[in-house]
Design a protein around this motif. Sequence first.
Motif, PDB file in Angstrom:
ATOM      1  N   GLU A  52     -28.981 -76.438   1.250  1.00 46.19           N
ATOM      2  CA  GLU A  52     -29.046 -76.053   2.665  1.00 46.19           C
ATOM      3  C   GLU A  52     -29.483 -74.586   2.770  1.00 46.19           C
ATOM      4  O   GLU A  52     -29.072 -73.753   1.969  1.00 46.19           O
ATOM      5  CB  GLU A  52     -27.675 -76.249   3.308  1.00 46.19           C
ATOM      6  CG  GLU A  52     -27.642 -76.101   4.800  1.00 46.19           C
ATOM      7  CD  GLU A  52     -26.275 -76.457   5.380  1.00 46.19           C
ATOM      8  OE1 GLU A  52     -26.221 -76.731   6.583  1.00 46.19           O
ATOM      9  OE2 GLU A  52     -25.268 -76.455   4.637  1.00 46.19           O
ATOM     10  N   ALA A  53     -30.315 -74.275   3.741  1.00 50.60           N
ATOM     11  CA  ALA A  53     -30.823 -72.914   3.922  1.00 50.60           C
ATOM     12  C   ALA A  53     -30.666 -72.498   5.384  1.00 50.60           C
ATOM     13  O   ALA A  53     -30.578 -73.341   6.272  1.00 50.60           O
ATOM     14  CB  ALA A  53     -32.297 -72.837   3.531  1.00 50.60           C
ATOM     15  N   VAL A  54     -30.639 -71.189   5.629  1.00 50.29           N
ATOM     16  CA  VAL A  54     -30.636 -70.662   6.995  1.00 50.29           C
ATOM     17  C   VAL A  54     -32.083 -70.614   7.465  1.00 50.29           C
ATOM     18  O   VAL A  54     -32.935 -70.032   6.801  1.00 50.29           O
ATOM     19  CB  VAL A  54     -29.985 -69.266   7.056  1.00 50.29           C
ATOM     20  CG1 VAL A  54     -30.144 -68.656   8.447  1.00 50.29           C
ATOM     21  CG2 VAL A  54     -28.516 -69.345   6.669  1.00 50.29           C
ATOM     22  N   VAL A  55     -32.362 -71.251   8.606  1.00 47.60           N
ATOM     23  CA  VAL A  55     -33.732 -71.337   9.113  1.00 47.60           C
ATOM     24  C   VAL A  55     -33.908 -70.681  10.477  1.00 47.60           C
ATOM     25  O   VAL A  55     -35.020 -70.645  10.996  1.00 47.60           O
ATOM     26  CB  VAL A  55     -34.240 -72.800   9.154  1.00 47.60           C
ATOM     27  CG1 VAL A  55     -34.291 -73.399   7.751  1.00 47.60           C
ATOM     28  CG2 VAL A  55     -33.374 -73.662  10.073  1.00 47.60           C
ATOM     29  N   GLY A  56     -32.834 -70.159  11.063  1.00 49.12           N
ATOM     30  CA  GLY A  56     -32.948 -69.497  12.353  1.00 49.12           C
ATOM     31  C   GLY A  56     -31.794 -68.545  12.590  1.00 49.12           C
ATOM     32  O   GLY A  56     -30.704 -68.741  12.056  1.00 49.12           O
ATOM     33  N   VAL A  57     -32.062 -67.504  13.360  1.00 56.63           N
ATOM     34  CA  VAL A  57     -31.044 -66.501  13.683  1.00 56.63           C
ATOM     35  C   VAL A  57     -31.199 -66.106  15.148  1.00 56.63           C
ATOM     36  O   VAL A  57     -32.312 -65.877  15.616  1.00 56.63           O
ATOM     37  CB  VAL A  57     -31.203 -65.220  12.824  1.00 56.63           C
ATOM     38  CG1 VAL A  57     -30.140 -64.196  13.178  1.00 56.63           C
ATOM     39  CG2 VAL A  57     -31.182 -65.544  11.348  1.00 56.63           C
ATOM     40  N   CYS A  58     -30.085 -66.038  15.875  1.00 54.42           N
ATOM     41  CA  CYS A  58     -30.075 -65.481  17.228  1.00 54.42           C
ATOM     42  C   CYS A  58     -29.032 -64.375  17.269  1.00 54.42           C
ATOM     43  O   CYS A  58     -27.988 -64.481  16.637  1.00 54.42           O
ATOM     44  CB  CYS A  58     -29.693 -66.530  18.269  1.00 54.42           C
ATOM     45  SG  CYS A  58     -31.004 -67.664  18.670  1.00 54.42           S
ATOM     46  N   GLN A  59     -29.330 -63.335  18.022  1.00 58.13           N
ATOM     47  CA  GLN A  59     -28.370 -62.257  18.221  1.00 58.13           C
ATOM     48  C   GLN A  59     -28.197 -62.022  19.713  1.00 58.13           C
ATOM     49  O   GLN A  59     -29.174 -61.987  20.446  1.00 58.13           O
ATOM     50  CB  GLN A  59     -28.838 -60.966  17.572  1.00 58.13           C
ATOM     51  CG  GLN A  59     -27.859 -59.815  17.789  1.00 58.13           C
ATOM     52  CD  GLN A  59     -28.423 -58.477  17.392  1.00 58.13           C
ATOM     53  OE1 GLN A  59     -29.612 -58.236  17.547  1.00 58.13           O
ATOM     54  NE2 GLN A  59     -27.581 -57.609  16.883  1.00 58.13           N
ATOM     55  N   TRP A  60     -26.944 -61.877  20.138  1.00 60.48           N
ATOM     56  CA  TRP A  60     -26.641 -61.450  21.483  1.00 60.48           C
ATOM     57  C   TRP A  60     -26.414 -59.953  21.361  1.00 60.48           C
ATOM     58  O   TRP A  60     -25.398 -59.509  20.845  1.00 60.48           O
ATOM     59  CB  TRP A  60     -25.417 -62.170  22.016  1.00 60.48           C
ATOM     60  CG  TRP A  60     -25.682 -63.583  22.429  1.00 60.48           C
ATOM     61  CD1 TRP A  60     -25.861 -64.022  23.708  1.00 60.48           C
ATOM     62  CD2 TRP A  60     -25.792 -64.733  21.590  1.00 60.48           C
ATOM     63  NE1 TRP A  60     -26.074 -65.381  23.709  1.00 60.48           N
ATOM     64  CE2 TRP A  60     -26.038 -65.847  22.420  1.00 60.48           C
ATOM     65  CE3 TRP A  60     -25.717 -64.951  20.213  1.00 60.48           C
ATOM     66  CZ2 TRP A  60     -26.198 -67.139  21.929  1.00 60.48           C
ATOM     67  CZ3 TRP A  60     -25.882 -66.228  19.718  1.00 60.48           C
ATOM     68  CH2 TRP A  60     -26.122 -67.305  20.578  1.00 60.48           C
ATOM     69  N   SER A  61     -27.366 -59.171  21.814  1.00 63.77           N
ATOM     70  CA  SER A  61     -27.373 -57.737  21.574  1.00 63.77           C
ATOM     71  C   SER A  61     -26.500 -57.004  22.565  1.00 63.77           C
ATOM     72  O   SER A  61     -26.440 -57.346  23.739  1.00 63.77           O
ATOM     73  CB  SER A  61     -28.805 -57.211  21.655  1.00 63.77           C
ATOM     74  OG  SER A  61     -28.832 -55.835  21.415  1.00 63.77           O
ATOM     75  N   SER A  62     -25.840 -55.960  22.084  1.00 61.89           N
ATOM     76  CA  SER A  62     -24.998 -55.127  22.937  1.00 61.89           C
ATOM     77  C   SER A  62     -25.369 -53.662  22.815  1.00 61.89           C
ATOM     78  O   SER A  62     -24.904 -52.845  23.596  1.00 61.89           O
ATOM     79  CB  SER A  62     -23.535 -55.288  22.531  1.00 61.89           C
ATOM     80  OG  SER A  62     -23.356 -54.787  21.218  1.00 61.89           O
ATOM     81  N   GLY A  63     -26.142 -53.318  21.794  1.00 61.88           N
ATOM     82  CA  GLY A  63     -26.407 -51.927  21.483  1.00 61.88           C
ATOM     83  C   GLY A  63     -25.265 -51.299  20.702  1.00 61.88           C
ATOM     84  O   GLY A  63     -25.305 -50.124  20.382  1.00 61.88           O
TER      85      GLY A  63
END
Length: 121
Positions: A52-63
């Motif tokens: 299994e591999a990581v194929v996507g990343v999302c970030q909820w940015s706050s600074g």
Amino acid sequence: QPLPPAGALASISGRRGWWVDRLSLNFRDGAAIVYGQEGGDAVEDFELREGEAVVGVCQWSSGQFLGEAIELLTSEGRTHRIASMLPRWRLERIAEVYRPQRVFGLTTSARAAEWGGDMPR
């Protein structure tokens, strides 16, 4: 530097408090790539299956720190989210990697995290 083979990532761990404090990519050979600091409380480790591999990343940015949340998507359609204890999320999609590519690392900056991907395997 050679890229790790597909399926080399064993688990994802992290820490959170008011923000996401730490994200750790833990490899099967015992190596780890760690982003952030030791603050906050530990979240439950997310174990990846063999191959299994990581194929996507999302970030909820706050600074602040590593943001309000980071979510990783695997090649098997599973997701793992490390989120602040007081969610106030504003979605900022920072990476979308299409199969057969995979995420092998992230580069952090003062503004947000940037993604790293590799060539098709």
